[in-house]
Design a protein around this motif. Structure first.
Motif, PDB file in Angstrom:
ATOM      1  N   ALA A   8       1.346  -1.062   0.553  1.00  0.00           N
ATOM      2  CA  ALA A   8      -0.248   0.051  -0.112  1.00  0.00           C
ATOM      3  C   ALA A   8       1.009   1.230  -0.081  1.00  0.00           C
ATOM      4  N   VAL A  52      -5.630  -2.740  -3.196  1.00  0.00           N
ATOM      5  CA  VAL A  52      -4.635  -3.133  -2.131  1.00  0.00           C
ATOM      6  C   VAL A  52      -5.720  -3.901  -1.538  1.00  0.00           C
ATOM      7  N   ALA A 240      -1.062  -6.555  -5.395  1.00  0.00           N
ATOM      8  CA  ALA A 240      -1.621  -5.634  -5.292  1.00  0.00           C
ATOM      9  C   ALA A 240      -1.911  -6.763  -4.020  1.00  0.00           C
ATOM     10  N   ASP A 242      -1.249  -6.878   0.069  1.00  0.00           N
ATOM     11  CA  ASP A 242      -0.156  -6.763   0.672  1.00  0.00           C
ATOM     12  C   ASP A 242      -0.408  -7.553   2.657  1.00  0.00           C
TER      13      ASP A 242
END
Length: 304
Positions: A8, A52, A240, A242
């Protein structure tokens, strides 16, 4: 306690993220649905980029579904044949969702599409749930029990060819129906980061006509594997996911689910459904408001 989220690319308060995970875990334990459909909007409200948030929320849902699947498996509440067909459809749907995700990301519209999908789905489902729960509460207050639901699959399902027997579900229908349902769920999971339980459970009851005793367990079985596939797809295609964000969410949701389960035994089911419907509608309205308000930063620069 500031924590840096590498994907992010921002710092957040780790305790706030854990608290968000705990809140969705409590809701999951209270209402018997995965918290993914609320996790992503709450993360977006907090400032996490929608891409994200959607990718990382599906990772959290995977971990949160494991214990639920084992609990329903012990009491025979999982139709593995039905679940297997839906997982196959979900895998295909996640591939379709990955293509759509990359395309929308390339044209710079993925954030808008995620928000619009949430407004439409949460608004529709929240309205239907609110009406049903309010009707049931009024019927009980008037002394008349709510009408029993007739377990019958939709007429369109009966017209599909090549029928199979799904013994645990008590059905003799075409596998094309759960396959298509799984595809839709897989695509939505890829695009929105939801587990799909808030769509799957009503669809399995009212469209497929499954036995209520195996609906939740089979839904969790499907969610477990489809979110695993979508997490891998996100990691390989959109990059994407995380893991730091997902770990913090999972830490909160595991403990929150235990609290929610205990609270659920003390509150009337009709009141629970009414509260959930109200919460869903509030989130939908908040996202709709966000779509129409001018953002603080009109222009942003991101690396695709």
């Amino acid at each position: 306690m500031d924590v840096y989220l590498p994907i992010a690319n921002l710092s957040v308060n780790g305790l706030v993220i854990v608290a968000l995970g705990a809140l969705t875990g409590i809701l999951s334990g209270l209402f018997g649905v995965g918290g993914g459909f609320l996790t992503t909007p709450l993360l977006i409200f907090y400032g996490i980029p929608p891409t994200v948030a959607a990718a990382s929320a599906s990772t959290q849902v995977t971990g949160a579904s494991v214990s639920g699947v084992f609990a329903h498996r012990r009491r025979g509440g999982v139709d593995y044949r039905m679940g297997g067909v839906m997982v196959a459809g979900g895998a295909v749907g996640s591939l379709i969702g990955a293509v759509l995700f990359k395309f929308l990301q390339s044209v710079g519209q993925i954030d808008t599409v995620i928000n619009v999908l949430y407004v439409l789905l949460l608004g529709t489902i929240g309205s239907l749930m609110f009406r049903e729960a309010l009707g049931a509460m009024r019927a009980r207050k008037g002394g008349a029990p709510p009408p029993a639901r007739k377990r019958r699959h939709h007429p369109l399902i009966a017209a599909l060819p090549m029928r199979w027997r799904f013994y645990r579900s008590g059905l003799y229908i075409s596998p094309l129906a759960p396959l298509l349902l799984g595809m839709v769920t897989g695509a939505l999971t890829m695009l929105m980061g939801v587990g799909g339980g808030f769509i799957l459970v009503p669809a399995m009851l009212y469209i497929l006509g499954m036995s209520a005793g195996v609906v939740v367990g089979t839904s969790l079985f499907n969610i477990l594997f489809v979110t695993m596939v979508t997490t891998m797809m996100h990691a390989l295609t959109t990059h994407a996911v995380d893991l730091v964000l997902a770990a913090l969410l999972l830490l909160g949701s595991v403990s929150g689910a235990q609290i929610g389960t205990q609270l659920a035994a003390k509150v009337k089911p009709d009141l629970l459904r009414l509260v959930l419907a109200s919460l869903v509608l509030v989130v939908a309205l908040r996202m709709l408001w966000g779509l129409g308000v001018r953002p603080d930063e009109i222009y942003t620069v991101t690396l695709l």
